[in-house]
Each structure stands twice: as structure tokens, then as C-alpha cells.
Scaffold this motif. Structure first.
Motif, PDB file in Angstrom:
ATOM      1  N   ASP A   1       0.756  -1.375  -0.079  1.00  0.00           N
ATOM      2  CA  ASP A   1      -0.010  -0.140  -0.011  1.00  0.00           C
ATOM      3  C   ASP A   1       0.903   1.187  -0.002  1.00  0.00           C
ATOM      4  OD1 ASP A   1      -2.263  -1.749   0.102  1.00  0.00           O
ATOM      5  OD2 ASP A   1      -2.759  -1.071   1.869  1.00  0.00           O
ATOM      6  N   SER A   2       1.996   1.192   0.616  1.00  0.00           N
ATOM      7  CA  SER A   2       2.771   2.465   0.805  1.00  0.00           C
ATOM      8  C   SER A   2       3.403   2.680  -0.606  1.00  0.00           C
ATOM      9  CB  SER A   2       3.859   2.306   1.775  1.00  0.00           C
ATOM     10  OG  SER A   2       3.236   2.294   3.121  1.00  0.00           O
ATOM     11  N   VAL A   3       3.603   1.670  -1.279  1.00  0.00           N
ATOM     12  CA  VAL A   3       4.349   1.836  -2.768  1.00  0.00           C
ATOM     13  C   VAL A   3       3.329   2.518  -3.607  1.00  0.00           C
ATOM     14  CG1 VAL A   3       5.233   0.651  -4.453  1.00  0.00           C
ATOM     15  CG2 VAL A   3       5.928  -0.152  -2.528  1.00  0.00           C
ATOM     16  N   VAL A   4       1.863   2.169  -3.573  1.00  0.00           N
ATOM     17  CA  VAL A   4       0.963   2.583  -4.217  1.00  0.00           C
ATOM     18  C   VAL A   4       0.825   3.887  -3.949  1.00  0.00           C
ATOM     19  CG1 VAL A   4      -1.374   2.610  -5.154  1.00  0.00           C
ATOM     20  CG2 VAL A   4       0.093   0.543  -4.628  1.00  0.00           C
ATOM     21  N   ALA A   5       0.951   4.287  -2.674  1.00  0.00           N
ATOM     22  CA  ALA A   5       0.740   5.702  -2.131  1.00  0.00           C
ATOM     23  C   ALA A   5       1.988   6.470  -2.752  1.00  0.00           C
ATOM     24  CB  ALA A   5       0.616   5.688  -0.614  1.00  0.00           C
ATOM     25  N   GLY A   6       3.213   5.965  -2.620  1.00  0.00           N
ATOM     26  CA  GLY A   6       4.061   6.883  -3.276  1.00  0.00           C
ATOM     27  C   GLY A   6       4.333   6.955  -4.639  1.00  0.00           C
ATOM     28  N   CYS A   7       3.626   6.169  -5.478  1.00  0.00           N
ATOM     29  CA  CYS A   7       3.384   6.536  -6.638  1.00  0.00           C
ATOM     30  C   CYS A   7       2.381   7.388  -6.944  1.00  0.00           C
ATOM     31  CB  CYS A   7       3.048   4.878  -7.609  1.00  0.00           C
ATOM     32  SG  CYS A   7       4.345   3.838  -7.631  1.00  0.00           S
ATOM     33  N   ALA A   8       1.323   7.688  -6.137  1.00  0.00           N
ATOM     34  CA  ALA A   8       0.311   8.634  -6.220  1.00  0.00           C
ATOM     35  C   ALA A   8       0.726   9.801  -5.589  1.00  0.00           C
ATOM     36  CB  ALA A   8      -0.885   8.143  -5.454  1.00  0.00           C
TER      37      ALA A   8
ATOM     38  N   MET B   1       6.027   3.434 -10.622  1.00  0.00           N
ATOM     39  CA  MET B   1       7.038   3.392  -9.675  1.00  0.00           C
ATOM     40  C   MET B   1       7.531   4.972  -9.165  1.00  0.00           C
ATOM     41  SD  MET B   1      10.104   2.779 -12.500  1.00  0.00           S
ATOM     42  CE  MET B   1      10.212   3.512 -13.843  1.00  0.00           C
ATOM     43  N   PHE B   2       8.099   4.931  -8.122  1.00  0.00           N
ATOM     44  CA  PHE B   2       8.430   6.075  -7.525  1.00  0.00           C
ATOM     45  C   PHE B   2       9.698   6.177  -7.022  1.00  0.00           C
ATOM     46  CE2 PHE B   2       7.249   4.108  -3.832  1.00  0.00           C
ATOM     47  CZ  PHE B   2       7.881   4.587  -2.711  1.00  0.00           C
ATOM     48  N   SER B   3      10.312   7.235  -6.887  1.00  0.00           N
ATOM     49  CA  SER B   3      11.838   7.598  -6.035  1.00  0.00           C
ATOM     50  C   SER B   3      11.937   8.608  -5.280  1.00  0.00           C
ATOM     51  CB  SER B   3      12.739   7.399  -7.428  1.00  0.00           C
ATOM     52  OG  SER B   3      14.242   7.725  -6.882  1.00  0.00           O
ATOM     53  N   ARG B   4      12.414   8.492  -4.222  1.00  0.00           N
ATOM     54  CA  ARG B   4      12.668   9.550  -3.173  1.00  0.00           C
ATOM     55  C   ARG B   4      13.979   9.862  -3.080  1.00  0.00           C
ATOM     56  NH1 ARG B   4       8.093   7.214   0.908  1.00  0.00           N
ATOM     57  NH2 ARG B   4       6.269   7.801  -0.224  1.00  0.00           N
ATOM     58  N   ARG B   5      14.831   8.731  -3.501  1.00  0.00           N
ATOM     59  CA  ARG B   5      16.341   9.142  -3.585  1.00  0.00           C
ATOM     60  C   ARG B   5      16.774   8.610  -4.919  1.00  0.00           C
ATOM     61  NH1 ARG B   5      19.312   7.474   1.930  1.00  0.00           N
ATOM     62  NH2 ARG B   5      21.331   7.932   0.592  1.00  0.00           N
ATOM     63  N   THR B   6      17.949   9.270  -5.279  1.00  0.00           N
ATOM     64  CA  THR B   6      18.771   9.162  -6.680  1.00  0.00           C
ATOM     65  C   THR B   6      18.714   7.575  -6.962  1.00  0.00           C
ATOM     66  OG1 THR B   6      19.706  11.194  -6.504  1.00  0.00           O
ATOM     67  CG2 THR B   6      20.391   9.496  -8.254  1.00  0.00           C
ATOM     68  N   ASP B   7      17.923   7.086  -8.066  1.00  0.00           N
ATOM     69  CA  ASP B   7      18.316   5.757  -8.652  1.00  0.00           C
ATOM     70  C   ASP B   7      17.361   4.694  -7.908  1.00  0.00           C
ATOM     71  OD1 ASP B   7      20.117   6.303 -10.621  1.00  0.00           O
ATOM     72  OD2 ASP B   7      21.912   6.021  -9.514  1.00  0.00           O
ATOM     73  N   ALA B   8      16.400   5.383  -7.010  1.00  0.00           N
ATOM     74  CA  ALA B   8      15.675   3.960  -6.060  1.00  0.00           C
ATOM     75  C   ALA B   8      15.063   3.356  -6.943  1.00  0.00           C
ATOM     76  CB  ALA B   8      15.157   4.886  -4.780  1.00  0.00           C
TER      77      ALA B   8
END
Length: 217
Positions: free
Chosen positions: A74-81, A134-141
Motif C-alpha cells: 500500500d505504501s508503494v502505491v501511495a508513493g506512486c500517487a 514506480m516512484f523514487s525519493r532518492r536518486t536511482d531508487a
């Protein structure tokens, strides 16, 4: 692209849509309507053509991160949103959460010091994987998540990685565009197969993943 309003979706109807070659989207986070999307050109990855750049390989070898599978879907989907414009509304969020609980949706996550910093999620059906976002909060994540995802798909017997739309970022990793007719033929073949997302077990060490990708130094 063809579309039609869909007032109410179920996980079963969602899977049926994927099997027909379409996928759902909303115009925005606050738009309650969902429509089916059927691109004329589809972004796909021939799994034997995935490219890990030298810089990304160096990043993998440096370590300092952890790869987790299905740790916090769920947190991955939230991060993508978490962006100014998103196609993930509340109903779509809830639907993919249900698919995850049913075993049809999965995530690959990147963590630094236990904190989620990037990830990717998608749907599995037969030997097909439908990458959603997909999402990224740090470089290359997000790139790191993609590397371990592709490794898992290969080991799990998948034959089709559908990314829906081709972007410059995906193209740099080896994704290509496939016409709708060719995509549907590949999809039909993949649906006859059987991939197992969980069969590879825990994520492999970076050096092992690099070796499987032909990167030995």
C-alpha cells in the motif's frame, strides 16, 4: 486510445480487462470516474534485453540499501500517487490493494535505513507482468527496484513485461514500443504460461543479480 466510463470495478473485472489487453486509469486523483485504456503502441520489455548501465551497476555494488518484496504494498502505491498529477484515485488504490491481498499484485521496494525510498508495483497474470507505476525519493531508487523486479521476473518464468507506455527513462533500460496487434499476440501467449512471482524467494545479493545480467566487473 479508446476509453469508456466505468462506474464500478471489481478485482475480477480488472483482471479480465488485463487479459483483454486494456488497463484502468482515472483523469486525476479527485475524479471518481475510471476508464479503460488501450494504447495503439505498447511499452514492453524483452526480458533478455534489459540494460544495467555501468553507473547503476556501481551503485548496486556500493550497497547501503535493502530490497524488499511485498513488504508494504500500500505504501508503494501511495508513493506512486504522490505527485501533482496522478491517475490513481481512491477506487483504483482500493482495487490494487484487493488484488495484492488476492495474490495478483506485487511490489518491489527499496529501503535506506529501513525507510521506504522507492519502489514499483504491478499485476501478474499467467506469465505476464503488468507494470503499473514506480516512484523514487532518492536518486536511482526506482531504477534499483526495476533491476530486482526484472531479475525476479526472469527467475519466476515470466515472458512478458508490459509497461503500458514507453518513456525515455524506460527506453534507456531496454523497453521498446510494440504495436497493439503484436502486443496482444504476445499477451495471449503469456497468458497460456505460468509465472510465479514469489518462487525466487528473498531478493538476491547485488553481485548475483549483476552476474545474471552479464556484469562481472
Amino acid at each position: 486510445m479508446s476509453s469508456r466510463p466505468e462506474p464500478r470495478l471489481t478485482p475480477e473485472l480488472l483482471l479480465h480487462g488485463y487479459a483483454q489487453g486494456v488497463f484502468p486509469m482515472a483523469e486525476s486523483r479527485d475524479d471518481p470516474e475510471i476508464f479503460w485504456v488501450d494504447p495503439r503502441q505498447r511499452g514492453v520489455l524483452p526480458l533478455d534485453r534489459f540494460r544495467i548501465s555501468r553507473s547503476l551497476a556501481r551503485r548496486m555494488r556500493r550497497g547501503g540499501f535493502e530490497i524488499v518484496v511485498n513488504g508494504d504494498f500500500d505504501s508503494v502505491v501511495a508513493g506512486c500517487a504522490e505527485r501533482a498529477e496522478t491517475w490513481i484515485n481512491d477506487e483504483i488504490f482500493a482495487l490494487y490493494a484487493q488484488l495484492h491481498r488476492l495474490g495478483f499484485a506485487h511490489s518491489v521496494e527499496v529501503r535506506h535505513d529501513g525507510v521506504l525510498t522507492g519502489g514499483i508495483y504491478g499485476v501478474t497474470l499467467g506469465a505476464a507482468f503488468f507494470g503499473e507505476s514506480m516512484f523514487s525519493r532518492r536518486t536511482d531508487a526506482s531504477k534499483l527496484a526495476m533491476v530486482w523486479l526484472v531479475d525476479r521476473l526472469r527467475l519466476g518464468g515470466f515472458t512478458l513485461f508490459d509497461a503500458q507506455f514507453l518513456t525515455p527513462h524506460l527506453e534507456s533500460l531496454g523497453f521498446t514500443e510494440t504495436p497493439r496487434g503484436r502486443y496482444r499476440a504476445a499477451l495471449a501467449e503469456a497468458l497460456e504460461g505460468r509465472g510465479d512471482f514469489l518462487a525466487p524467494g528473498p531478493p538476491a545479493p547485488a553481485q548475483e543479480v549483476l552476474q545474471r545480467n552479464g556484469q562481472t566487473s
